[in-house]
Design a protein around this motif. Sequence first.
Motif, PDB file in Angstrom:
ATOM      1  N   LEU A   1       8.801  25.357  -0.574  1.00 50.79           N
ATOM      2  CA  LEU A   1       7.376  25.624  -0.744  1.00 50.79           C
ATOM      3  C   LEU A   1       7.021  25.792  -2.215  1.00 50.79           C
ATOM      4  O   LEU A   1       6.013  25.264  -2.678  1.00 50.79           O
ATOM      5  N   ARG A   2       7.848  26.540  -2.947  1.00 47.58           N
ATOM      6  CA  ARG A   2       7.591  26.716  -4.387  1.00 47.58           C
ATOM      7  C   ARG A   2       7.535  25.362  -5.090  1.00 47.58           C
ATOM      8  O   ARG A   2       6.741  25.154  -5.998  1.00 47.58           O
ATOM      9  N   ASP A   3       8.388  24.439  -4.668  1.00 51.95           N
ATOM     10  CA  ASP A   3       8.457  23.127  -5.313  1.00 51.95           C
ATOM     11  C   ASP A   3       7.197  22.292  -5.124  1.00 51.95           C
ATOM     12  O   ASP A   3       6.939  21.395  -5.920  1.00 51.95           O
ATOM     13  N   VAL A   4       6.417  22.587  -4.085  1.00 52.33           N
ATOM     14  CA  VAL A   4       5.194  21.802  -3.860  1.00 52.33           C
ATOM     15  C   VAL A   4       3.928  22.569  -4.232  1.00 52.33           C
ATOM     16  O   VAL A   4       2.830  22.036  -4.091  1.00 52.33           O
ATOM     17  N   MET A   5       4.092  23.800  -4.722  1.00 52.94           N
ATOM     18  CA  MET A   5       2.920  24.500  -5.244  1.00 52.94           C
ATOM     19  C   MET A   5       2.451  23.711  -6.453  1.00 52.94           C
ATOM     20  O   MET A   5       3.245  23.372  -7.325  1.00 52.94           O
TER      21      MET A   5
ATOM     22  N   ALA B   1      -7.955  18.829 -13.442  1.00 54.19           N
ATOM     23  CA  ALA B   1      -8.463  19.967 -12.677  1.00 54.19           C
ATOM     24  C   ALA B   1      -7.916  21.276 -13.255  1.00 54.19           C
ATOM     25  O   ALA B   1      -6.761  21.365 -13.650  1.00 54.19           O
ATOM     26  N   MET B   2      -8.776  22.261 -13.305  1.00 55.63           N
ATOM     27  CA  MET B   2      -8.343  23.596 -13.727  1.00 55.63           C
ATOM     28  C   MET B   2      -7.339  24.116 -12.700  1.00 55.63           C
ATOM     29  O   MET B   2      -7.446  23.806 -11.508  1.00 55.63           O
ATOM     30  N   PRO B   3      -6.398  24.925 -13.140  1.00 56.11           N
ATOM     31  CA  PRO B   3      -5.417  25.432 -12.175  1.00 56.11           C
ATOM     32  C   PRO B   3      -6.054  26.390 -11.172  1.00 56.11           C
ATOM     33  O   PRO B   3      -7.004  27.095 -11.492  1.00 56.11           O
ATOM     34  N   ASP B   4      -5.516  26.373  -9.951  1.00 58.12           N
ATOM     35  CA  ASP B   4      -5.868  27.394  -8.981  1.00 58.12           C
ATOM     36  C   ASP B   4      -5.340  28.717  -9.537  1.00 58.12           C
ATOM     37  O   ASP B   4      -4.372  28.746 -10.301  1.00 58.12           O
ATOM     38  N   ARG B   5      -5.975  29.803  -9.117  1.00 53.64           N
ATOM     39  CA  ARG B   5      -5.565  31.112  -9.612  1.00 53.64           C
ATOM     40  C   ARG B   5      -5.299  32.048  -8.432  1.00 53.64           C
ATOM     41  O   ARG B   5      -6.072  32.073  -7.476  1.00 53.64           O
TER      42      ARG B   5
ATOM     43  N   VAL C   1       2.571  36.479  -0.468  1.00 53.53           N
ATOM     44  CA  VAL C   1       2.682  35.475   0.602  1.00 53.53           C
ATOM     45  C   VAL C   1       1.300  35.110   1.127  1.00 53.53           C
ATOM     46  O   VAL C   1       0.989  33.933   1.343  1.00 53.53           O
ATOM     47  N   HIS C   2       0.459  36.105   1.315  1.00 50.49           N
ATOM     48  CA  HIS C   2      -0.893  35.888   1.836  1.00 50.49           C
ATOM     49  C   HIS C   2      -1.684  34.946   0.920  1.00 50.49           C
ATOM     50  O   HIS C   2      -2.290  33.972   1.385  1.00 50.49           O
ATOM     51  N   GLU C   3      -1.662  35.213  -0.375  1.00 48.95           N
ATOM     52  CA  GLU C   3      -2.442  34.393  -1.309  1.00 48.95           C
ATOM     53  C   GLU C   3      -1.825  33.012  -1.507  1.00 48.95           C
ATOM     54  O   GLU C   3      -2.550  32.013  -1.605  1.00 48.95           O
ATOM     55  N   VAL C   4      -0.515  32.915  -1.543  1.00 46.60           N
ATOM     56  CA  VAL C   4       0.142  31.601  -1.635  1.00 46.60           C
ATOM     57  C   VAL C   4      -0.172  30.783  -0.387  1.00 46.60           C
ATOM     58  O   VAL C   4      -0.398  29.566  -0.466  1.00 46.60           O
ATOM     59  N   ALA C   5      -0.226  31.437   0.759  1.00 47.65           N
ATOM     60  CA  ALA C   5      -0.574  30.729   2.000  1.00 47.65           C
ATOM     61  C   ALA C   5      -1.959  30.104   1.889  1.00 47.65           C
ATOM     62  O   ALA C   5      -2.173  28.974   2.366  1.00 47.65           O
ATOM     63  N   HIS C   6      -2.896  30.795   1.263  1.00 49.33           N
ATOM     64  CA  HIS C   6      -4.228  30.210   1.059  1.00 49.33           C
ATOM     65  C   HIS C   6      -4.145  28.955   0.192  1.00 49.33           C
ATOM     66  O   HIS C   6      -4.882  27.990   0.418  1.00 49.33           O
ATOM     67  N   HIS C   7      -3.256  28.942  -0.787  1.00 48.90           N
ATOM     68  CA  HIS C   7      -3.051  27.750  -1.618  1.00 48.90           C
ATOM     69  C   HIS C   7      -2.634  26.563  -0.742  1.00 48.90           C
ATOM     70  O   HIS C   7      -3.002  25.427  -1.014  1.00 48.90           O
TER      71      HIS C   7
END
Length: 123
Positions: free
Chosen positions: A25-29, A72-76, A103-109
Amino acid sequence: MAFLMDDDAFEDAVSRALDDIPSRLRDVMDNVVIFIENRYEPGPDEDPDTVLLGLYDGVPLTERGMDWGEVAMPDRIFIYQEPILEMCESEEEVVDEVAITVVHEVAHHFGIDDATLHELGWG
């Protein structure tokens, strides 16, 4: 009673929580930056008593089209230190709450909404 933790220890807890995300998952963020802030400041149209532990601000991967470009500006992702410390009474509780919030916020990504997170036991 709030747990007292210095900024470096809190930052370390956030880093460990990010490291615990599976590498596949980290690799595709994509195009996302993590910030640690003291507290969420509600906007003028929001309830002034709003308290958030974290916030995702961006375009989820599931909503990006083929025209999504490098300009694109980075997601935050924001992790709010003070409210997490205020709700915890030990370092272990802080580490656990930080992990849940990250985890909650990364899940939104990744396009996972709050309802699905609650169904999965993360809310």
